[in-house]
Design a protein around this motif. Structure first.
Motif, mmCIF file in Angstrom:
data_model
loop_
_atom_site.group_PDB
_atom_site.id
_atom_site.type_symbol
_atom_site.label_atom_id
_atom_site.label_comp_id
_atom_site.label_asym_id
_atom_site.label_seq_id
_atom_site.Cartn_x
_atom_site.Cartn_y
_atom_site.Cartn_z
ATOM 1 N N ILE A 36 -1.903 3.827 6.379
ATOM 2 C CA ILE A 36 -2.164 2.795 5.472
ATOM 3 C C ILE A 36 -3.353 1.974 5.880
ATOM 4 O O ILE A 36 -3.770 1.024 5.277
ATOM 5 C CB ILE A 36 -0.938 1.971 5.355
ATOM 6 C CG1 ILE A 36 -0.535 1.591 6.694
ATOM 7 C CG2 ILE A 36 0.199 3.003 4.589
ATOM 8 C CD1 ILE A 36 0.753 0.577 6.793
ATOM 9 N N GLN B 19 -6.221 2.848 5.874
ATOM 10 C CA GLN B 19 -7.270 3.048 4.817
ATOM 11 C C GLN B 19 -6.967 2.556 3.559
ATOM 12 O O GLN B 19 -7.725 2.763 2.598
ATOM 13 C CB GLN B 19 -7.421 4.695 4.582
ATOM 14 C CG GLN B 19 -7.608 5.514 6.123
ATOM 15 C CD GLN B 19 -9.196 5.026 6.438
ATOM 16 O OE1 GLN B 19 -9.968 5.039 5.806
ATOM 17 N NE2 GLN B 19 -9.220 4.756 7.793
ATOM 18 N N CYS B 20 -6.044 1.904 3.321
ATOM 19 C CA CYS B 20 -5.826 1.068 1.866
ATOM 20 C C CYS B 20 -6.658 -0.355 1.873
ATOM 21 O O CYS B 20 -6.650 -1.256 2.715
ATOM 22 C CB CYS B 20 -4.200 0.575 2.203
ATOM 23 S SG CYS B 20 -3.826 -0.285 0.413
ATOM 24 N N CYS C 4 0.707 -1.255 -0.013
ATOM 25 C CA CYS C 4 -0.060 -0.027 0.025
ATOM 26 C C CYS C 4 0.837 1.007 0.024
ATOM 27 O O CYS C 4 2.071 1.270 0.589
ATOM 28 C CB CYS C 4 -0.849 0.082 1.317
ATOM 29 S SG CYS C 4 -2.107 -1.201 1.336
ATOM 30 N N SER C 5 0.410 2.304 -0.540
ATOM 31 C CA SER C 5 1.005 3.582 -0.550
ATOM 32 C C SER C 5 0.942 4.184 0.997
ATOM 33 O O SER C 5 0.108 3.957 1.716
ATOM 34 C CB SER C 5 0.316 4.708 -1.353
ATOM 35 O OG SER C 5 0.747 6.123 -1.235
ATOM 36 N N ASN D 265 -4.364 5.104 -5.531
ATOM 37 C CA ASN D 265 -3.401 4.509 -4.727
ATOM 38 C C ASN D 265 -2.687 5.610 -3.869
ATOM 39 O O ASN D 265 -1.574 5.275 -3.270
ATOM 40 C CB ASN D 265 -2.623 3.233 -4.921
ATOM 41 C CG ASN D 265 -1.733 3.389 -6.303
ATOM 42 O OD1 ASN D 265 -1.622 4.600 -6.657
ATOM 43 N ND2 ASN D 265 -1.070 2.387 -6.438
ATOM 44 N N CYS D 266 -2.477 6.854 -4.431
ATOM 45 C CA CYS D 266 -1.994 7.922 -3.952
ATOM 46 C C CYS D 266 -0.569 7.892 -4.188
ATOM 47 O O CYS D 266 0.339 8.263 -3.220
ATOM 48 C CB CYS D 266 -2.459 8.274 -2.521
ATOM 49 S SG CYS D 266 -4.061 8.333 -2.163
ATOM 50 N N CYS E 30 -6.799 4.106 -1.891
ATOM 51 C CA CYS E 30 -6.883 4.845 -0.447
ATOM 52 C C CYS E 30 -8.235 5.250 -0.126
ATOM 53 O O CYS E 30 -8.714 6.057 -1.052
ATOM 54 C CB CYS E 30 -5.896 6.017 -0.309
ATOM 55 S SG CYS E 30 -4.244 5.497 -0.604
ATOM 56 N N CYS F 118 -6.242 10.985 -0.615
ATOM 57 C CA CYS F 118 -4.698 11.021 -0.399
ATOM 58 C C CYS F 118 -4.444 12.262 0.570
ATOM 59 O O CYS F 118 -4.882 13.065 0.847
ATOM 60 C CB CYS F 118 -4.237 11.215 -1.542
ATOM 61 S SG CYS F 118 -4.441 10.124 -3.177
ATOM 62 N N CYS G 230 -1.580 7.548 1.969
ATOM 63 C CA CYS G 230 -3.099 7.529 2.075
ATOM 64 C C CYS G 230 -3.491 8.467 3.042
ATOM 65 O O CYS G 230 -2.707 8.351 4.381
ATOM 66 C CB CYS G 230 -3.526 5.926 2.485
ATOM 67 S SG CYS G 230 -3.384 4.715 1.156
#
Length: 350
Positions: free
Chosen positions: A275, A277-278, A267-268, A297-298, A285, A289, A271
């Protein structure tokens, strides 16, 4: 090789046979002929059939003493060939018994194994016993006529290799303990079927979506390409997991910070609200972002001239152009153009 020991034929050297009389006092029709291993229906041609006295006694019988008890799983009987309707009566409606009583008593107290039906086309019958029967004495009896018995075979303990069963050992057992496979039916006694096979006979694989011992467990719905990819033995998803899940049977959600097929993607870190919130399936996300980044996915930095959460803010009059605008805050890092003031150069100066 037969799946079973042909008890009478293998034991004919030590067993004792008898019958009610001898047809025409001819030794070619003696009681031992019924276990000589010659499965021929033609009495006159083969001289291999037992035939009782040619009178019409109330009862005619053929008897064998195996000298000790054996387990019987099935039997096969050959009458004489059907030459005319009268010959049918020489085996039709005969009854076959097993007993552990003395030879004399077993005629009246035996366990009924088979009742020969009305003869239509054949005088050859095979009977699979629903459960094994233990017996030392076996008898065939018929009322009001002589008895013509060309061969009788009682099948005892199997000779198949462990894991197979049936008359020619061609059927495969799928018992968890292969030694418990019934040599005639293949049914599995305790402890039941091997994983992946259905009770009671363990000869059919689990239906799609089921696995394990006696097919008692349900496959995960998270197998990639569906439950058809679920191993009927172990439940393992053989093609991997759908996005968002991992593990042997794809029942474990991705840990925080991972997403995608088999949880192999990261995950990015951008977010909004972290993360957590991924989305574990897509990597999106869910809350958007953090400032300075955009995209599902930011992972994309705001383009020059834009700033803030999801890059929705537009930079103002930065001294060195919009590229000098901080992409998180929108602040003009090199100052403002003449006539503008404030951190974002958004206010007109006096």
């Amino acid at each position: 090789m037969s799946a079973f020991a042909e008890l009478f034929q293998q034991l004919r050297e030590i067993s004792k046979t008898s019958q009610t009389g001898l047809f025409s006092n001819n030794p070619d029709y003696g009681s031992s002929k019924a276990i000589d291993g010659l499965n021929n229906y033609n009495i006159d041609a083969c001289k291999c059939c037992s035939v009782t006295a040619d009178a019409n006694p109330p009862i005619s019988w053929w008897h064998i003493d195996l000298k000790r008890k054996y387990i019987a799983y099935g039997l096969e009987i050959f009458g004489r060939e059907k030459i005319n309707e009268g010959n049918n009566n020489q085996i039709q409606n005969a009854k076959i018994y097993a007993s552990n009583s003395s030879m004399e008593d077993s005629i009246d107290t035996g366990y009924l194994l088979f009742d020969v039906p009305t003869i239509d086309v054949t005088t050859h019958f095979i009977k699979h016993l629903q459960r094994p029967v233990i017996g030392q004495y076996f008898i065939v009896r018929i009322n009001n006529t002589l008895l013509a018995l060309c061969e009788i075979i009682v099948y005892g303990k199997g000779n198949c290799n462990v894991g197979s069963f049936g008359l020619s050992c061609t059927s495969k057992c799928h018992c968890e303990d292969k030694m418990s496979c019934h040599p005639w039916t293949g049914y599995c006694q305790t402890p039941g079927c091997m994983p992946g096979w259905k009770v009671p006979s363990c000869d059919k694989e689990c239906t799609a979506g089921k696995f394990g011992r006696d097919c008692s467990r349900t496959c995960s719905n998270n197998c990639l390409h569906g439950v058809d990819q679920c191993s009927k033995i172990s439940g393992k998803c053989q093609s991997g997991c759908v996005a968002g899940f991992k593990g042997h049977n794809c029942s474990t959600p991705c840990e925080t910070g991972r997403f995608g097929v088999n949880c192999t993607s990261y995950c990015s870190i951008h977010c909004f609200k972290g993360i957590e919130q991924c989305n574990k399936s897509s990597g999106i996300c869910k809350a958007g972002c953090e400032a300075g980044y955009m995209g599902n996915n930011c992972s994309t930095v705001c383009p020059d001239g834009q700033y803030g959460r999801d890059c929705t803010g537009n930079c103002s009059e930065s001294k060195n152009g919009k590229a000098a605008c901080n992409k998180a805050t929108g602040y003009c890092m090199d100052g403002c153009n003449p006539g503008f003031t404030g951190p974002k150069c958004s206010r007109v100066s006096c």
